[in-house]
Design a protein around this motif. Structure first.
Motif, PDB file in Angstrom:
ATOM      1  N   THR A  43      18.429  16.689 -32.429  1.00  0.00           N
ATOM      2  CA  THR A  43      17.777  15.674 -31.607  1.00  0.00           C
ATOM      3  C   THR A  43      16.281  15.524 -31.883  1.00  0.00           C
ATOM      4  OG1 THR A  43      17.397  17.300 -29.879  1.00  0.00           O
ATOM      5  CG2 THR A  43      19.407  15.960 -29.709  1.00  0.00           C
ATOM      6  N   LYS A  44      15.717  16.349 -32.760  1.00  0.00           N
ATOM      7  CA  LYS A  44      14.264  16.322 -32.956  1.00  0.00           C
ATOM      8  C   LYS A  44      13.892  16.504 -34.419  1.00  0.00           C
ATOM      9  CE  LYS A  44      10.591  16.081 -30.287  1.00  0.00           C
ATOM     10  NZ  LYS A  44      10.271  14.824 -29.685  1.00  0.00           N
ATOM     11  N   ASN A  45      12.988  15.689 -34.891  1.00  0.00           N
ATOM     12  CA  ASN A  45      12.378  15.852 -36.206  1.00  0.00           C
ATOM     13  C   ASN A  45      10.937  15.402 -36.028  1.00  0.00           C
ATOM     14  OD1 ASN A  45      11.265  15.282 -38.777  1.00  0.00           O
ATOM     15  ND2 ASN A  45      13.308  15.195 -39.649  1.00  0.00           N
ATOM     16  N   PHE A  46      10.034  16.352 -35.897  1.00  0.00           N
ATOM     17  CA  PHE A  46       8.648  16.045 -35.572  1.00  0.00           C
ATOM     18  C   PHE A  46       7.974  15.166 -36.628  1.00  0.00           C
ATOM     19  CE2 PHE A  46       9.640  19.959 -33.263  1.00  0.00           C
ATOM     20  CZ  PHE A  46       9.361  19.518 -31.963  1.00  0.00           C
ATOM     21  N   ASP A  47       8.299  15.375 -37.895  1.00  0.00           N
ATOM     22  CA  ASP A  47       7.689  14.562 -38.949  1.00  0.00           C
ATOM     23  C   ASP A  47       8.167  13.115 -38.887  1.00  0.00           C
ATOM     24  OD1 ASP A  47       6.376  16.854 -39.884  1.00  0.00           O
ATOM     25  OD2 ASP A  47       8.034  17.358 -41.216  1.00  0.00           O
ATOM     26  N   LEU A  48       9.472  12.914 -38.660  1.00  0.00           N
ATOM     27  CA  LEU A  48       9.990  11.545 -38.544  1.00  0.00           C
ATOM     28  C   LEU A  48       9.420  10.849 -37.316  1.00  0.00           C
ATOM     29  CD1 LEU A  48      13.792  11.592 -39.491  1.00  0.00           C
ATOM     30  CD2 LEU A  48      11.899  10.528 -40.718  1.00  0.00           C
ATOM     31  N   GLU A  49       9.299  11.585 -36.231  1.00  0.00           N
ATOM     32  CA  GLU A  49       8.738  11.009 -35.011  1.00  0.00           C
ATOM     33  C   GLU A  49       7.288  10.571 -35.237  1.00  0.00           C
ATOM     34  OE1 GLU A  49       8.160  12.050 -30.278  1.00  0.00           O
ATOM     35  OE2 GLU A  49       9.038  13.555 -31.600  1.00  0.00           O
ATOM     36  N   ALA A  50       6.498  11.420 -35.887  1.00  0.00           N
ATOM     37  CA  ALA A  50       5.097  11.084 -36.164  1.00  0.00           C
ATOM     38  C   ALA A  50       5.001   9.885 -37.105  1.00  0.00           C
ATOM     39  CB  ALA A  50       4.371  12.288 -36.767  1.00  0.00           C
ATOM     40  N   LEU A  51       5.835   9.852 -38.148  1.00  0.00           N
ATOM     41  CA  LEU A  51       5.832   8.734 -39.095  1.00  0.00           C
ATOM     42  C   LEU A  51       6.227   7.435 -38.404  1.00  0.00           C
ATOM     43  CD1 LEU A  51       5.597   7.605 -41.986  1.00  0.00           C
ATOM     44  CD2 LEU A  51       8.002   8.249 -42.316  1.00  0.00           C
ATOM     45  N   SER A  52       7.278   7.470 -37.622  1.00  0.00           N
ATOM     46  CA  SER A  52       7.774   6.281 -36.944  1.00  0.00           C
ATOM     47  C   SER A  52       6.725   5.709 -35.988  1.00  0.00           C
ATOM     48  CB  SER A  52       9.063   6.630 -36.190  1.00  0.00           C
ATOM     49  OG  SER A  52       9.648   5.492 -35.622  1.00  0.00           O
ATOM     50  N   LYS A  53       6.119   6.570 -35.203  1.00  0.00           N
ATOM     51  CA  LYS A  53       5.090   6.147 -34.243  1.00  0.00           C
ATOM     52  C   LYS A  53       3.871   5.573 -34.968  1.00  0.00           C
ATOM     53  CE  LYS A  53       4.422   8.801 -30.630  1.00  0.00           C
ATOM     54  NZ  LYS A  53       3.934   9.879 -29.735  1.00  0.00           N
ATOM     55  N   ALA A  54       3.447   6.222 -36.055  1.00  0.00           N
ATOM     56  CA  ALA A  54       2.279   5.751 -36.806  1.00  0.00           C
ATOM     57  C   ALA A  54       2.552   4.420 -37.498  1.00  0.00           C
ATOM     58  CB  ALA A  54       1.844   6.796 -37.818  1.00  0.00           C
ATOM     59  N   LEU A  55       3.735   4.252 -38.073  1.00  0.00           N
ATOM     60  CA  LEU A  55       4.077   2.982 -38.714  1.00  0.00           C
ATOM     61  C   LEU A  55       3.983   1.842 -37.708  1.00  0.00           C
ATOM     62  CD1 LEU A  55       7.105   4.136 -40.886  1.00  0.00           C
ATOM     63  CD2 LEU A  55       4.964   3.194 -41.779  1.00  0.00           C
ATOM     64  N   SER A  56       4.578   2.025 -36.542  1.00  0.00           N
ATOM     65  CA  SER A  56       4.543   1.002 -35.506  1.00  0.00           C
ATOM     66  C   SER A  56       3.125   0.790 -34.995  1.00  0.00           C
ATOM     67  CB  SER A  56       5.471   1.408 -34.351  1.00  0.00           C
ATOM     68  OG  SER A  56       5.345   0.531 -33.259  1.00  0.00           O
ATOM     69  N   GLY A  57       2.464   1.874 -34.617  1.00  0.00           N
ATOM     70  CA  GLY A  57       1.140   1.777 -33.995  1.00  0.00           C
ATOM     71  C   GLY A  57       0.066   1.209 -34.897  1.00  0.00           C
ATOM     72  N   PHE A  58       0.008   1.674 -36.148  1.00  0.00           N
ATOM     73  CA  PHE A  58      -1.012   1.163 -37.063  1.00  0.00           C
ATOM     74  C   PHE A  58      -0.709  -0.284 -37.481  1.00  0.00           C
ATOM     75  CE2 PHE A  58      -2.306   5.672 -38.478  1.00  0.00           C
ATOM     76  CZ  PHE A  58      -3.487   5.625 -37.754  1.00  0.00           C
ATOM     77  N   ALA A  59       0.561  -0.594 -37.783  1.00  0.00           N
ATOM     78  CA  ALA A  59       0.913  -1.959 -38.202  1.00  0.00           C
ATOM     79  C   ALA A  59       0.669  -2.961 -37.077  1.00  0.00           C
ATOM     80  CB  ALA A  59       2.359  -2.023 -38.660  1.00  0.00           C
ATOM     81  N   ASN A  60       0.903  -2.552 -35.832  1.00  0.00           N
ATOM     82  CA  ASN A  60       0.697  -3.443 -34.686  1.00  0.00           C
ATOM     83  C   ASN A  60      -0.778  -3.536 -34.285  1.00  0.00           C
ATOM     84  OD1 ASN A  60       3.423  -4.034 -34.446  1.00  0.00           O
ATOM     85  ND2 ASN A  60       3.802  -2.420 -32.959  1.00  0.00           N
ATOM     86  N   SER A  61      -1.630  -2.752 -34.928  1.00  0.00           N
ATOM     87  CA  SER A  61      -3.063  -2.755 -34.617  1.00  0.00           C
ATOM     88  C   SER A  61      -3.843  -3.190 -35.857  1.00  0.00           C
ATOM     89  CB  SER A  61      -3.486  -1.370 -34.127  1.00  0.00           C
ATOM     90  OG  SER A  61      -2.746  -1.024 -32.962  1.00  0.00           O
ATOM     91  N   GLN A  62      -4.797  -2.369 -36.287  1.00  0.00           N
ATOM     92  CA  GLN A  62      -5.648  -2.751 -37.418  1.00  0.00           C
ATOM     93  C   GLN A  62      -5.304  -2.046 -38.719  1.00  0.00           C
ATOM     94  OE1 GLN A  62      -9.637  -1.983 -36.045  1.00  0.00           O
ATOM     95  NE2 GLN A  62      -9.669  -3.814 -34.807  1.00  0.00           N
ATOM     96  N   GLY A  63      -4.167  -1.362 -38.758  1.00  0.00           N
ATOM     97  CA  GLY A  63      -3.814  -0.589 -39.930  1.00  0.00           C
ATOM     98  C   GLY A  63      -4.397   0.814 -39.807  1.00  0.00           C
ATOM     99  N   GLY A  64      -3.987   1.714 -40.703  1.00  0.00           N
ATOM    100  CA  GLY A  64      -4.515   3.066 -40.631  1.00  0.00           C
ATOM    101  C   GLY A  64      -3.999   3.978 -41.726  1.00  0.00           C
TER     102      GLY A  64
END
Length: 191
Positions: A43-64
Motif C-alpha cells: 500500500t505504500k511506495n514513498f518514492d512513487l508518492e513523492a514523484l506523483s505529488k511533485a509532477l502534479s504540484g509543479f506542473a499545476n504551478s510554475q514548474g520545478g
C-alpha cells in the motif's frame, strides 16, 4: 537563468553547495531522500508518492526541480533546507524506475519532464527531475488521486475551486506568425 538551465547545471559540486549553504526548498526546488528499492509495500511506495505529488504540484504551478538523494532538515517554522547527502546506491535502477513511473503517476501526461543522473562514482550518487509548468493543467497525482499545487516550499491539495479555476482558464495559445508577400525587414529588397 531559466529553471531548465538550473536543472541542466546541477552537478555534485552544486549539491555540495546546496548543503553547505543550507539551501531552502522554495517554490521551484524540492529535495527528496530515496527509499528505492526498499520501502515498497503493498500500500505504500514513498518514492512513487513523492514523484506523483511533485509532477502534479509543479506542473499545476510554475514548474520545478526535484533533487533526489538529499536529506531535508525542517526548522521551527516547518521550512525545509538541504541538510546532508543520502546518495542513491543503485542510481541506474532508480533512473529506470523514474523513467518508467513518470507517465503513470500523473494524468494527463506532462510534456517535457526530464530526469538526469548526477554520479559521484559508478552507479552511485544523485538524480534530478525537471518538471515544466504545464499549459494543460490540471494534472492529477495518480498515486493519491488528488490534485496538487505548489505554494512556497510545500505542495498542497487543491480545493475544488483550485481545480475549477485551472479548468476555466483560457488555454495559452502557441502562436507562430507567417507573413506572405513581404520582404523581411532589413533585407534591402522591396516588393
Amino acid at each position: 537563468m531559466t529553471l531548465e538551465e538550473i536543472f541542466e547545471n546541477i552537478t555534485t559540486s552544486e549539491i555540495d553547495r546546496y548543503i553547505a549553504e543550507r539551501k531552502e526548498e522554495n517554490l521551484t526546488m524540492e529535495f527528496q531522500t530515496v527509499n528505492y528499492p526498499t520501502a515498497i509495500t503493498e500500500t505504500k511506495n514513498f518514492d512513487l508518492e513523492a514523484l506523483s505529488k511533485a509532477l502534479s504540484g509543479f506542473a499545476n504551478s510554475q514548474g520545478g526541480i526535484i533533487v533526489w538523494g538529499i536529506f531535508v532538515k525542517m526548522d521551527a517554522k516547518a521550512k525545509g533546507s538541504a541538510d546532508r547527502k543520502n546518495p542513491i546506491k543503485d542510481l541506474n535502477g532508480f533512473m529506470e524506475f523514474l523513467e518508467e513511473s513518470t507517465e503513470m503517476m500523473v494524468s494527463p501526461r506532462i510534456t517535457g519532464v526530464k530526469h538526469k543522473i548526477i554520479e559521484e562514482s559508478s552507479n552511485f550518487g544523485y538524480a534530478a527531475t525537471y518538471i515544466p509548468a504545464s499549459t494543460k493543467a490540471p494534472h492529477m497525482a495518480n498515486f493519491q488521486k488528488l490534485y496538487y499545487k505548489r505554494s512556497g516550499a510545500r505542495f498542497y491539495k487543491c480545493e475544488h475551486y483550485d481545480v475549477t479555476d485551472m479548468i476555466g482558464r483560457a488555454l495559452k495559445p502557441e502562436l507562430e506568425m507567417i507573413v506572405f508577400g513581404a520582404a523581411p525587414s532589413g533585407s534591402g529588397s522591396s516588393y
